[in-house]
Design a protein around this motif. Structure first.
Motif, PDB file in Angstrom:
ATOM      1  N   ILE A   1       1.012  -1.287   0.021  1.00  0.00           N
ATOM      2  CA  ILE A   1      -0.039  -0.025  -0.015  1.00  0.00           C
ATOM      3  C   ILE A   1       0.811   1.369  -0.022  1.00  0.00           C
ATOM      4  O   ILE A   1       0.679   2.241  -0.853  1.00  0.00           O
ATOM      5  N   PHE A   2       1.908   1.405   0.945  1.00  0.00           N
ATOM      6  CA  PHE A   2       2.706   2.372   1.098  1.00  0.00           C
ATOM      7  C   PHE A   2       4.178   1.993   1.209  1.00  0.00           C
ATOM      8  O   PHE A   2       4.510   0.920   1.931  1.00  0.00           O
ATOM      9  N   GLY A   3       5.037   2.795   0.842  1.00  0.00           N
ATOM     10  CA  GLY A   3       6.574   2.807   1.075  1.00  0.00           C
ATOM     11  C   GLY A   3       6.796   2.818   2.421  1.00  0.00           C
ATOM     12  O   GLY A   3       6.056   3.403   3.226  1.00  0.00           O
TER      13      GLY A   3
ATOM     14  N   ILE B   1       5.169   4.576   6.050  1.00  0.00           N
ATOM     15  CA  ILE B   1       4.893   3.846   6.857  1.00  0.00           C
ATOM     16  C   ILE B   1       5.318   4.309   8.493  1.00  0.00           C
ATOM     17  O   ILE B   1       4.657   4.260   9.326  1.00  0.00           O
ATOM     18  N   MET B   2       6.364   4.924   8.297  1.00  0.00           N
ATOM     19  CA  MET B   2       7.214   5.607   9.137  1.00  0.00           C
ATOM     20  C   MET B   2       6.261   6.794   9.502  1.00  0.00           C
ATOM     21  O   MET B   2       6.106   7.121  10.824  1.00  0.00           O
ATOM     22  N   GLN B   3       5.988   7.575   8.941  1.00  0.00           N
ATOM     23  CA  GLN B   3       4.892   8.742   8.703  1.00  0.00           C
ATOM     24  C   GLN B   3       3.701   8.569   9.518  1.00  0.00           C
ATOM     25  O   GLN B   3       3.235   9.008  10.737  1.00  0.00           O
ATOM     26  N   LEU B   4       3.218   7.520   9.618  1.00  0.00           N
ATOM     27  CA  LEU B   4       2.066   6.759  10.309  1.00  0.00           C
ATOM     28  C   LEU B   4       2.147   6.092  11.533  1.00  0.00           C
ATOM     29  O   LEU B   4       1.213   5.939  12.180  1.00  0.00           O
ATOM     30  N   GLY B   5       3.302   6.050  11.739  1.00  0.00           N
ATOM     31  CA  GLY B   5       3.897   5.184  13.028  1.00  0.00           C
ATOM     32  C   GLY B   5       3.643   6.130  14.362  1.00  0.00           C
ATOM     33  O   GLY B   5       3.955   5.675  15.604  1.00  0.00           O
TER      34      GLY B   5
ATOM     35  N   LEU C   1       7.161  11.302  10.570  1.00  0.00           N
ATOM     36  CA  LEU C   1       8.372  10.385  10.413  1.00  0.00           C
ATOM     37  C   LEU C   1       9.462  10.896  11.409  1.00  0.00           C
ATOM     38  O   LEU C   1      10.188  10.202  11.912  1.00  0.00           O
ATOM     39  N   LYS C   2       9.412  12.437  11.463  1.00  0.00           N
ATOM     40  CA  LYS C   2      10.651  12.978  12.220  1.00  0.00           C
ATOM     41  C   LYS C   2      10.460  12.349  13.778  1.00  0.00           C
ATOM     42  O   LYS C   2      11.520  12.081  14.349  1.00  0.00           O
TER      43      LYS C   2
END
Ligand SMILES: NC(=O)c1ccc[n+]([C@@H]2O[C@H](COP(=O)([O-])OP(=O)(O)OC[C@H]3O[C@@H](n4cnc5c(N)ncnc54)[C@H](O)[C@@H]3O)[C@@H](O)[C@H]2O)c1
Length: 321
Positions: free
Chosen positions: A233-235, A239-243, A248-249
């Motif tokens: 679905i996503f790179g 995925i990190m952004q949504l975590g 992400l930062k």
């Protein structure tokens, strides 16, 4: 040349990749000349295309009434000159050996229109090496697909210092016009982007199995039902952004140096243990195949057909079919 001038294309080498590119070109309304070295290879290519069309029909990705029109757009030839003489875009899918690629390019250049784009499907060779002896390197790019190109959207575009940037843009526009997701590498590197990402994951998977931490079946399961299903679905950046609510930062800050402990323990070897791992993992994969439900299948062609069916379902969700 403009994108609208590309009405006829050539596919040079009609194996696994060439036959799939040819099917895609024909499905997108282009006239295609398919070259291979002899009648036997042409026959195999025709069979590949027929088999892929049959699967597409079965999975409702083409309509019965479209099949003959698609096939009628493809001409087969054992003459490179005939294949390329009126082509505006030439996709080369010959064997992955530098001298062979270079000699195919020389044959193409002897007969192709001077402005025709040459794109090599090479999986990892540098386009500057493939085109080292080219008469017109300005029209040469790498156009690396993922197997099978008629289903998987990605194409990675590479170019050499001698490639005309207008041709890189034109190739990108052309691939997008036939439904591909094209990424252009800013610099040449062996293996490009996707195969390097894939190999990084595979190195770790091999290492986990060889150290006895898990078997090949559980490594596959952990990948498919964990990160793999999200990656469809996503790179990983998304995925990190949504975590983390902070994106992400914030996620990177939250992880801190924790990843260093894992990294210190992870594989960093520089030589593939191909033979050793082949011997260890094949038995486990054979066992997996025996245990698959009948719906997936018990032979490579059956399993590949199931893969294609699932790919089409995922592509439909991505509005790519
Ligand atoms: N198989 C993959 O997963 C994959 C994925 C992406 C890119 N590629 C790349 O695509 C290219 C083709 O790979 P493939 O898997 O289709 O290989 P393949 O062996 O299935 O097909 C190669 C074809 O080239 C033909 N051929 C042999 N000599 C030739 C010549 N001198 N001129 C023209 N054609 C010739 C063969 O008859 C055969 O049909 C390679 O560069 C490979 O690295 C492969």
């Amino acid at each position: 040349m403009k994108i609208d001038d590309i009405k006829q294309v050539a596919s040079i080498g009609g194996g696994v990749i060439g036959s799939s590119w040819t099917l895609l070109f024909a499905m997108r309304g282009l006239k295609v000349y398919q070259y291979d070295i002899n009648e036997e290879c042409i026959q195999k290519c025709v069979e590949n295309i027929d088999r892929n069309l049959k699967s597409l029909l079965e999975f409702q990705a083409v309509k019965e009434e479209e099949i003959e029109t698609i096939k009628s757009r493809i001409s087969y030839t054992t003459s490179i000159a005939e294949a390329v003489k009126d082509a505006k875009f030439i996709q080369e899918n010959g064997p992955e050996r530098l001298p062979v690629k270079q000699s195919i390019l020389a044959e193409i250049e002897a007969a192709a229109p001077v402005d025709a784009i040459y794109a090599s499907s090479s999986s990892g060779l540098l386009i500057s090496d493939v085109t080292a002896n080219a008469v017109h390197p300005e029209r040469c790019i790498g156009g690396h697909p993922y197997n099978p190109p008629h289903l998987i959207p990605l194409v990675e575009i590479t170019y050499s210092e001698k490639t005309d940037s207008a041709n890189v843009l034109l190739a990108k526009e052309f691939y997008q016009s036939i439904g591909k997701e094209a990424v252009v590498l800013n610099k040449e590197c062996p293996g490009y982007i996707a195969n390097r990402l894939q190999l990084a994951v595979y190195r770790e998977m091999i290492d986990l199995v060889m150290r006895g931490i898990c078997n090949a079946e559980d490594a596959d399961k952990a990948l498919v039902y964990g990160p793999g299903i999200r990656w469809a679905i996503f790179g990983h950046n998304m995925i990190m952004q949504l975590g983390n609510p902070g994106g992400l930062k914030a996620m990177m800050e939250m992880l801190g140096d924790g990843g260093d402990v894992w990294l210190a323990d992870m594989a960093d070897w520089k030589h593939m243990p191909n033979k050793e791992y082949g011997e260890i993992a094949q038995a486990s994969v054979d066992e997996m195949i025996r245990n698959f439900p009948d719906e997936i299948g018990h032979t490579n062609p059956e399993i590949a057909k199931y893969r294609d069916k699932m790919l089409i379902e995922i592509l439909k969700l991505h509005h790519k079919f």
